[in-house]
Design an enzyme around this catalytic site. Structure first.
Site, PDB file in Angstrom:
ATOM      1  N   THR A   1       0.831  -1.199   0.000  1.00 16.18           N
ATOM      2  CA  THR A   1       0.000   0.000   0.000  1.00 16.18           C
ATOM      3  C   THR A   1       0.869   1.254   0.000  1.00 16.18           C
ATOM      4  O   THR A   1       0.566   2.244  -0.675  1.00 16.18           O
ATOM      5  CB  THR A   1      -0.943   0.005   1.225  1.00 16.18           C
ATOM      6  OG1 THR A   1      -1.752  -1.176   1.203  1.00 16.18           O
ATOM      7  CG2 THR A   1      -1.838   1.227   1.212  1.00 16.18           C
TER       8      THR A   1
ATOM      9  N   ASP B   1      -4.339  -2.776  -7.323  1.00 11.87           N
ATOM     10  CA  ASP B   1      -3.914  -3.488  -6.116  1.00 11.87           C
ATOM     11  C   ASP B   1      -4.523  -4.896  -6.110  1.00 11.87           C
ATOM     12  O   ASP B   1      -5.563  -5.132  -6.739  1.00 11.87           O
ATOM     13  CB  ASP B   1      -4.389  -2.709  -4.887  1.00 11.87           C
ATOM     14  CG  ASP B   1      -3.762  -3.215  -3.599  1.00 11.87           C
ATOM     15  OD1 ASP B   1      -2.772  -3.964  -3.669  1.00 11.87           O
ATOM     16  OD2 ASP B   1      -4.269  -2.857  -2.528  1.00 11.87           O
TER      17      ASP B   1
ATOM     18  N   ARG C   1      -0.362 -13.696   9.147  1.00 13.00           N
ATOM     19  CA  ARG C   1      -1.090 -12.659   9.887  1.00 13.00           C
ATOM     20  C   ARG C   1      -0.405 -12.384  11.225  1.00 13.00           C
ATOM     21  O   ARG C   1      -0.649 -11.359  11.852  1.00 13.00           O
ATOM     22  CB  ARG C   1      -2.528 -13.082  10.184  1.00 13.00           C
ATOM     23  CG  ARG C   1      -3.452 -13.370   9.004  1.00 13.00           C
ATOM     24  CD  ARG C   1      -3.452 -12.324   7.963  1.00 13.00           C
ATOM     25  NE  ARG C   1      -2.500 -12.627   6.915  1.00 13.00           N
ATOM     26  CZ  ARG C   1      -2.060 -11.766   6.016  1.00 13.00           C
ATOM     27  NH1 ARG C   1      -2.446 -10.519   6.050  1.00 13.00           N
ATOM     28  NH2 ARG C   1      -1.202 -12.135   5.074  1.00 13.00           N
TER      29      ARG C   1
END
Length: 642
Positions: free
Chosen positions: A33, A215, A586
């Site tokens: 990002t 993206d 994660r």
């Protein structure tokens, strides 16, 4: 102007390479990002008109984060569906659509499909509307229109299910047209068809956006892939970011081959790999790298980090799901005593049904938790009721909304009278009187919509319908419903302050409803002053994509459950392994993997072998918390203290 100093070498290269096609292979936690947002800022700071920049992602949350980081107005930053809606609104006449169409959500689309099945003379119990809806959605996302289905697909299967599908699809499309509706798949299909068939429109949009950023490219379906390719057809300044190893959405139409084939589509593409991870420890990343190497369909990548870990990956073998849950609860309490907050821990599972046993034990052990992905905010009854009133004031042809609120709150219009109204049968005087009250209410609301701003109009809807009295019955549940309506009013107020209309409000809701991720909270209160946020998150592994936590518990790693019994062929098994890779990555610091000897799931008692994914992890990274002695069970002395 100089590029942001905090970028690493590969990120900086991706930001500064602005001409020509660029493929960025971005590993989990590698700052993708940041690359897109810094690239957009770099372009604008070096003189590029912001209106020539396009950035597309998959969720409104991700788009909002990008907008916030860019911090400048001008570029289009949004989801594929938001982009599609913009193109549709700018070409309403060319598409032969009525002005201001209403976008219906998945629930309303399913209702129309069910009505269509019945009108086709079929039993919805025999011909499942959900299956038909998924079939139609799949065709639309593969750019197969109803006409093309009739001409090509249907010709190959003129009888059986294909014939029923053709009949239902035709009725469904007629309903969409008559009520001025667009379903969510139309937001992709119709813009692509326009650009494929209208040269002037194609040239206009190709000229408009000179720099394109996509993206999560591994998650694109055929319609999204084609839209991206068309828009980049002239300038060819397209940067796509993605990671094949995190492609986990084939079941909803995503085709990871799009990213694998990017270099075939653009032979001159610059390929940049982001391998430095800013999230997880080296122990967690080494395990993830070893696991994913077992997949063949991928692009080479090896994540690394400067973050040294001291905690091995803990694997626990439970006798059953209750023992598994007790272990997880105990470890959560232990971690919290060592300073890890509840909010920084998450429990991930393959199927939602696995949460039941965990919830029971968490409640018993006073572990505060929240289920991510419960009833979505925009799917809650009270929200849909209020929205139905707004939709009907904007679009008088909206029969779905009319049916929903005809007797909400109750006004004496039962099923018999409703059938007469929608069947356009003659009404008795007392029936006409009841229906007249409803029509008068709608007329008053339409008059209000012209004289008040959006926020005041919604308050007027609630007041004139008596909706608060209807839902807020003095119970805790009633208060919760009213608080949800209050949240909707807050959204409306923000849109009003930005000068938005009722149409803008409905568009906002429709686009956000697609990736709305609310939660349901449970557990007992404790002494923590931030109890509202101090909860362990429970969710599926699919839901966890894009999130990160200090501690991850991935439960139920058993053959037949994870990997799932329906995913044992080569391609599906690779997607299951990618899902395991997503779950592992994660975690920032602590990672727990659990499996049970026996488990009751879907009402059936089953015994499964440990997941093959566990055997694919390097042994030197594992701390076994408990080992089985025999197939009959486990004993307390098998616990390894640590």
């Amino acid at each position: 102007m100089a590029v942001e100093n905090s970028l690493n070498k590969e990120q900086k290269l991706a930001v500064e390479t602005v001409n020509g096609p660029v493929l960025v292979i971005a590993g989990a936690g590698a700052g993708k990002t940041k690359v897109i947002t810094e690239r957009i800022k770099h372009l604008m700071q070096n003189g590029t008109d912001s209106e020539k920049i396009l950035a597309v992602t998959f969720t409104n949350k991700a788009a909002g984060e990008m907008k916030e980081r860019v911090g400048m107005a001008g570029p289009f930053i949004g989801t594929f569906h938001a982009l599609g809606l913009r193109i549709i609104k700018e070409n309403i006449k060319k598409m032969n659509l009525s002005a201001k169409p209403t976008i219906i959500d998945s629930d309303d689309s399913l209702k129309l499909i069910k009505e269509s099945v019945i009108e086709a003379g079929k039993d919805p119990k025999q011909f499942d509307p959900s299956r038909i809806k998924n079939q139609i959605s799949g065709f639309k996302n593969r750019l197969i229109t109803m006409e093309k289905f009739f001409d090509e697909v249907f010709e190959e299967e003129p009888d059986g299910f294909g014939k029923i599908l053709a009949q239902v699809w035709q009725i469904y499309e007629n309903k969409l047209v008559r009520q001025n509706f667009l379903d969510f798949d139309d937001l992709l299909l119709k813009p692509v068809l326009l650009l494929q068939n209208d040269l002037s429109a194609k040239q206009e949009y190709q000229k408009r956006w000179e720099y394109i950023h996509i993206d999560e490219y591994q998650d694109t379906n055929e319609a999204q892939y084609e839209l991206s390719k068309i828009l980049a057809g002239v300038h060819r300044n397209i940067l796509v970011v993605g990671d094949v190893d995190q492609a986990i959405y084939s079941w909803r139409g995503a085709d990871f081959r799009n990213i694998l084939n990017f270099q075939k589509d653009y032979p001159d593409a610059k390929v940049i790999t982001l391998e430095k991870n800013y999230r997880s420890t080296d122990i967690i990343l080494e395990a993830a790298n070893a696991l994913i190497l077992n997949n063949k369909m991928r692009l080479p990548k090896n994540l690394w980090t400067e973050k040294k870990g001291t905690n091995k990956i803990k694997v626990f073998f439970a006798g059953d799901e209750r023992e598994e849950g007790e272990f997880v609860a105990k470890e959560i309490k232990t971690l919290r005593n060592f300073g890890v907050r509840f909010r920084d821990m998450a429990v991930l599972y393959r199927t939602n049904a696995q949460s039941r046993a965990l919830e029971e034990i968490f409640l018993k052990r006073s572990v505060l938790y929240r289920i991510i992905g419960g009833v979505r905010f925009y799917e809650r009854k009270e929200i849909k009721d209020i929205l139905a009133y707004v939709r009907l004031t904007v679009n008088e042809a909206d029969e779905i909304s009319k049916k929903r609120i005809l007797n909400v709150p109750p006004r004496g219009i039962g099923k018999t009278l409703a059938l007469k109204i929608f069947g356009e049968a003659a009404l008795k005087p007392e029936e006409e009187k009841k229906y007249g009250v409803f029509k008068k209410l709608l007329a008053e609301l339409r008059a209000c919509s012209a004289g008040f701003n959006l926020h005041e109009f919604l308050k007027m809807v609630i007041k004139k319908t008596g909706y608060r009295e209807y839902i807020d019955d003095g119970t805790e549940k009633g208060l919760e419903r009213w608080q949800n309506v209050g949240e909707l009013l807050s959204i409306a107020k923000k849109i009003s302050n930005d000068g938005g209309s009722a149409e803008d409000f409905l568009e906002h809701v429709s686009l956000f409803a697609s990736d709305d991720l609310p939660d349901r909270q449970a557990g007992r209160a404790d002494d923590d002053p931030e109890t509202k946020n101090e909860r362990v998150s429970l969710m599926t592994m699919h839901t966890a994509k894009g999130l990160e936590f200090e501690t991850i518990f991935a439960v139920g790693l058993e053959e037949g459950l994870f990997p799932h019994t329906l995913s044992f062929d080569k391609e599906d098994l690779e997607e299951e392994r990618r899902l395991c890779y997503v779950a592992i990555t994660r975690a920032k610091t602590h990672l727990y993997l659990t499996h049970s000897l026996r488990r009751t799931l879907f009402g059936e008692r089953i015994s499964n072998l440990p997941s093959r994914f566990l055997s694919e992890l390097p042994e030197h990274l594992i701390l076994s918390m408990r080992k089985p002695r025999s197939e009959d069970g486990l004993s307390e002395e098998d616990i390894i203290e640590y």
